[in-house]
Motif scaffolding. Sequence first.
Motif, PDB file in Angstrom:
ATOM      1  N   VAL A   9      25.226 151.580  83.285  1.00  0.00           N
ATOM      2  CA  VAL A   9      26.521 152.089  83.728  1.00  0.00           C
ATOM      3  C   VAL A   9      27.457 152.212  82.524  1.00  0.00           C
ATOM      4  CG1 VAL A   9      28.594 151.459  85.040  1.00  0.00           C
ATOM      5  CG2 VAL A   9      26.324 151.191  86.065  1.00  0.00           C
ATOM      6  N   GLY A  10      28.218 153.319  82.497  1.00  0.00           N
ATOM      7  CA  GLY A  10      29.313 153.428  81.548  1.00  0.00           C
ATOM      8  C   GLY A  10      28.959 153.943  80.178  1.00  0.00           C
ATOM      9  N   LEU A  11      27.730 154.439  79.971  1.00  0.00           N
ATOM     10  CA  LEU A  11      27.333 154.991  78.686  1.00  0.00           C
ATOM     11  C   LEU A  11      26.931 156.450  78.855  1.00  0.00           C
ATOM     12  CD1 LEU A  11      25.129 152.102  77.226  1.00  0.00           C
ATOM     13  CD2 LEU A  11      27.506 152.655  76.649  1.00  0.00           C
ATOM     14  N   ALA A  12      27.335 157.301  77.915  1.00  0.00           N
ATOM     15  CA  ALA A  12      26.931 158.705  77.943  1.00  0.00           C
ATOM     16  C   ALA A  12      25.583 158.829  77.243  1.00  0.00           C
ATOM     17  CB  ALA A  12      27.976 159.571  77.265  1.00  0.00           C
ATOM     18  N   GLU A  13      24.526 159.089  78.014  1.00  0.00           N
ATOM     19  CA  GLU A  13      23.178 159.246  77.466  1.00  0.00           C
ATOM     20  C   GLU A  13      22.894 160.729  77.263  1.00  0.00           C
ATOM     21  OE1 GLU A  13      20.080 156.488  79.466  1.00  0.00           O
ATOM     22  OE2 GLU A  13      21.386 157.249  81.053  1.00  0.00           O
ATOM     23  N   GLN A  14      22.464 161.104  76.072  1.00  0.00           N
ATOM     24  CA  GLN A  14      22.092 162.493  75.812  1.00  0.00           C
ATOM     25  C   GLN A  14      20.661 162.691  76.314  1.00  0.00           C
ATOM     26  OE1 GLN A  14      24.638 164.215  74.270  1.00  0.00           O
ATOM     27  NE2 GLN A  14      23.627 166.138  74.798  1.00  0.00           N
ATOM     28  N   ILE A  15      20.475 163.509  77.337  1.00  0.00           N
ATOM     29  CA  ILE A  15      19.139 163.651  77.936  1.00  0.00           C
ATOM     30  C   ILE A  15      18.474 164.973  77.581  1.00  0.00           C
ATOM     31  CG2 ILE A  15      19.512 161.998  79.788  1.00  0.00           C
ATOM     32  CD1 ILE A  15      20.197 164.296  81.647  1.00  0.00           C
ATOM     33  N   GLU A  16      19.221 165.936  77.081  1.00  0.00           N
ATOM     34  CA  GLU A  16      18.671 167.118  76.429  1.00  0.00           C
ATOM     35  C   GLU A  16      19.808 167.679  75.578  1.00  0.00           C
ATOM     36  OE1 GLU A  16      18.735 171.079  78.793  1.00  0.00           O
ATOM     37  OE2 GLU A  16      17.702 169.661  80.120  1.00  0.00           O
ATOM     38  N   PRO A  17      19.536 168.633  74.677  1.00  0.00           N
ATOM     39  CA  PRO A  17      20.568 169.023  73.711  1.00  0.00           C
ATOM     40  C   PRO A  17      21.921 169.405  74.300  1.00  0.00           C
ATOM     41  CG  PRO A  17      18.454 169.896  73.027  1.00  0.00           C
ATOM     42  CD  PRO A  17      18.227 169.248  74.351  1.00  0.00           C
ATOM     43  N   LEU A  18      21.941 170.007  75.477  1.00  0.00           N
ATOM     44  CA  LEU A  18      23.212 170.437  76.070  1.00  0.00           C
ATOM     45  C   LEU A  18      23.704 169.530  77.193  1.00  0.00           C
ATOM     46  CD1 LEU A  18      22.786 174.338  76.265  1.00  0.00           C
ATOM     47  CD2 LEU A  18      24.432 173.079  74.858  1.00  0.00           C
TER      48      LEU A  18
END
Length: 289
Positions: A9-18
Amino acid sequence: MAIPAPGPVGLAEQIEPLVARVLAPNPSPYTYTGTQTYLVGRSDLAVIDPGPADEDHIAAIVAGIADRPVRAIMCTHTHRDHSPAAAPLSRLVGAPIIGCAALTLDDDGPRADAAFDVAYAPDRVLADGEQVAGDGWTLTAVATPGHTSNHLCFALDQSGALFTGDHVMGWSTTVVSPPDGDMADYMASMALLLDRDDRIYYPAHGRAIETPRKLVRGMMGHRRQREGQILRRIAEGTDRIEEMVPSMYKGLDPRLYGAAGRSVLAHLIELERQGRVARSGEQWKLRAT
């Protein structure tokens, strides 16, 4: 590359380039691990399904935005686990609220988390096929009524991703709760998705769906099986929804019986429209053919 499960919770995870994902702190039997908010873009952004008006979640979204311009705050629909953060986030980042239409409806269903957000006020409503764009990204609205009459999915043209809100989820079938939820509309919207060639689905709840057509076919088959179960239960003399649910949903958490009953009701209403069943008060019977 396998897409990770919804993370902390509460973290921005980059899951693909955009695409980045922020998980809200609202887990429940109805929301699974919580609502997933998506940040789309690089130098500027769209925010999809900002989620509940939780201060910590909004702060996590703002941290993920990291001072980049936000072109749009986009809501798939207006249940309270999806849209209430739109207004406070809009005030913080100065972005318009764009997406589904406002919808306020008294729903006698059991899901407190799914009550409609009466304060939702979009600056622009998207019709099917309308777009919002930024630097290197374009999101196209795909009208998918069924779970709610105002439900939209959003297609990211550059990557083949479809943000499916609650129409298709990564952990369960969606609740179709009358009077606004409509089973015929839901099935038509599923058929529409089956005709598309999206690469991956990013739902508001649960894992990303890496085999979209396979899942959609399976969910449509599942609904048809439920319809058959309902007709068999009525033929055997089980004529009330509360009696059908325990035998049809074996192993289901009893806390979810009410939600399951709403989907059974949605099936029954559609069967009634087709002239296959009739009701008298709370009882249902087969129509003679």
